[in-house]
Design an enzyme around this catalytic site. Structure first.
Site, mmCIF file in Angstrom:
data_model
loop_
_atom_site.group_PDB
_atom_site.id
_atom_site.type_symbol
_atom_site.label_atom_id
_atom_site.label_comp_id
_atom_site.label_asym_id
_atom_site.label_seq_id
_atom_site.Cartn_x
_atom_site.Cartn_y
_atom_site.Cartn_z
ATOM 1 C CD GLU A 53 48.577 41.023 66.904
ATOM 2 O OE1 GLU A 53 47.924 41.625 66.041
ATOM 3 O OE2 GLU A 53 49.245 41.606 67.785
ATOM 4 C CB CYS A 87 51.403 41.407 64.439
ATOM 5 S SG CYS A 87 52.061 42.170 65.936
#
Length: 347
Positions: A53, A87
């Protein structure tokens, strides 16, 4: 295949690039889409480094587009601090409004917490796109957390008439029967580079003096493992050369040295279970077993395996060591020149 599945498939393609480099982390790919166009993508490239990510978000040139974009990822974003920050927090920080996830992370540190954090921030979350494919890619990771042991792959090569080796004597030590062709041998070395550990038994170590490295391909050597109950393997053999980390399960108290560790176990109890438990404690998520007849049969009889990869060549020999027998049918068959490769999954 619909649009969401197509983008998730791209996530899986990206994720697979991390094979052999990210363990014990899972393989993860991420795609960010704005108005039906990919504006950023990335994958987890190496253990300890940025997650998928992060790499995908960093790849987006105009960060203002993120708040109207959709983020696709094959595994639930993490919500805890590990080697890198969560993330989920980064996704929230950039106000990405829609997140599509392939499968939930069964690691207890995550296990829905990432999804919960995103939802609480007002992000629209969808789960389960290509879930089966997402779980298949990270079968080692999921097996480790679900079954509390490594994903175990059995591998052997057998002749057309069902033997894995000649009947050998002291005169034939180090002269293993070459059953498969060079292409198959390279493939085996590639497999080794994709797993965290590789294992052989005492007899194979004594007879073959194997290196258990990936010298035929570019890649990382797995942790080498053998069983040597009474320390019969000569110290001059490759497994004791300290060139790569090696683990020896034994019944004898023995001091460990750099890259060569001895672990004492109780051979009067379930040896396979003790080895599996020790590897779990060491965060080893995958093991390929290239042992001989006795070791392979031990894993099969203990029902402690997940996959078997069996090469069958065109050569025949008069007498030899019988190949293990598996119940069920192979899930796939392919030819590698004149060799056949059959893949089995435990039922």
């Amino acid at each position: 295949m619909n649009t969401q599945e197509a983008y998730m498939k791209r996530c899986l393609q990206l994720a697979a690039k991390g094979m052999g480099n990210v363990a014990p982390n899972p393989m993860v790919g991420c795609v960010i889409v704005y108005q039906d166009k990919i504006i950023g993508e990335g994958y987890h490239q190496k253990y300890g480094e940025a997650h998928a990510e992060v790499n995908a978000i960093n790849a987006v040139e105009d960060k203002e587009l993120l708040k109207n974009a959709t983020l696709y990822v094959n595994l639930e974003p993490c919500a805890h601090y590990g080697k890198t920050p969560p993330c989920a927090d980064l996704i929230i920080e950039h106000k990405i409004h829609y997140v599509i996830i392939g499968s939930i992370d069964t690691n207890s540190l995550v296990a829905g917490k990432g999804i919960e954090k995103l939802a609480k921030a007002g992000i629209d979350v969808k789960i389960g796109v290509l879930e089966k494919e997402c779980k298949e890619l990270n079968k080692r990771f999921f097996t480790f957390y679900d079954k509390k042991r490594p994903y175990i792959t059995l591998k052997w090569a057998q002749t057309k008439n069902g033997f894995i080796d000649n009947k050998r004597t002291e005169d034939t030590i180090g002269k293993a029967l070459q059953i498969t062709n060079l292409e198959s041998k390279k493939l085996v070395h590639k497999w080794r580079s994709e797993e965290q550990a590789i294992m052989v038994g005492t007899n194979t170590a004594l007879l073959d003096n194997p290196q258990l490295t990936v010298r035929e391909v570019n890649g990382k050597n797995p942790l080498r493992i053998t069983i040597d109950k009474w320390l019969r393997i000569p110290k001059s053999y490759h497994l004791f050369d300290k060139s790569t980390p090696t683990l020896v399960f034994t019944a004898v108290d023995t001091p460990s040295v750099n890259n060569l560790e001895f672990v004492k176990i109780d051979f009067d109890n379930d040896v396979i279970m003790q080895i599996s438990n020790e590897l779990y404690k060491r965060n080893i998520q995958s093991l390929i077993v290239e042992g001989g007849e006795l070791l392979l049969k031990s894993f099969i009889e203990s029902n402690c395996w997940d996959e078997a990869r069996v090469f069958i060549s065109d050569i025949t020999i008069g007498r030899g060591v019988n190949a293990p027998i598996l119940n069920g049918n192979p899930v796939s068959k392919e030819n590698i020149k004149d060799d056949k490769l059959w893949i089995y999954y435990k039922e």
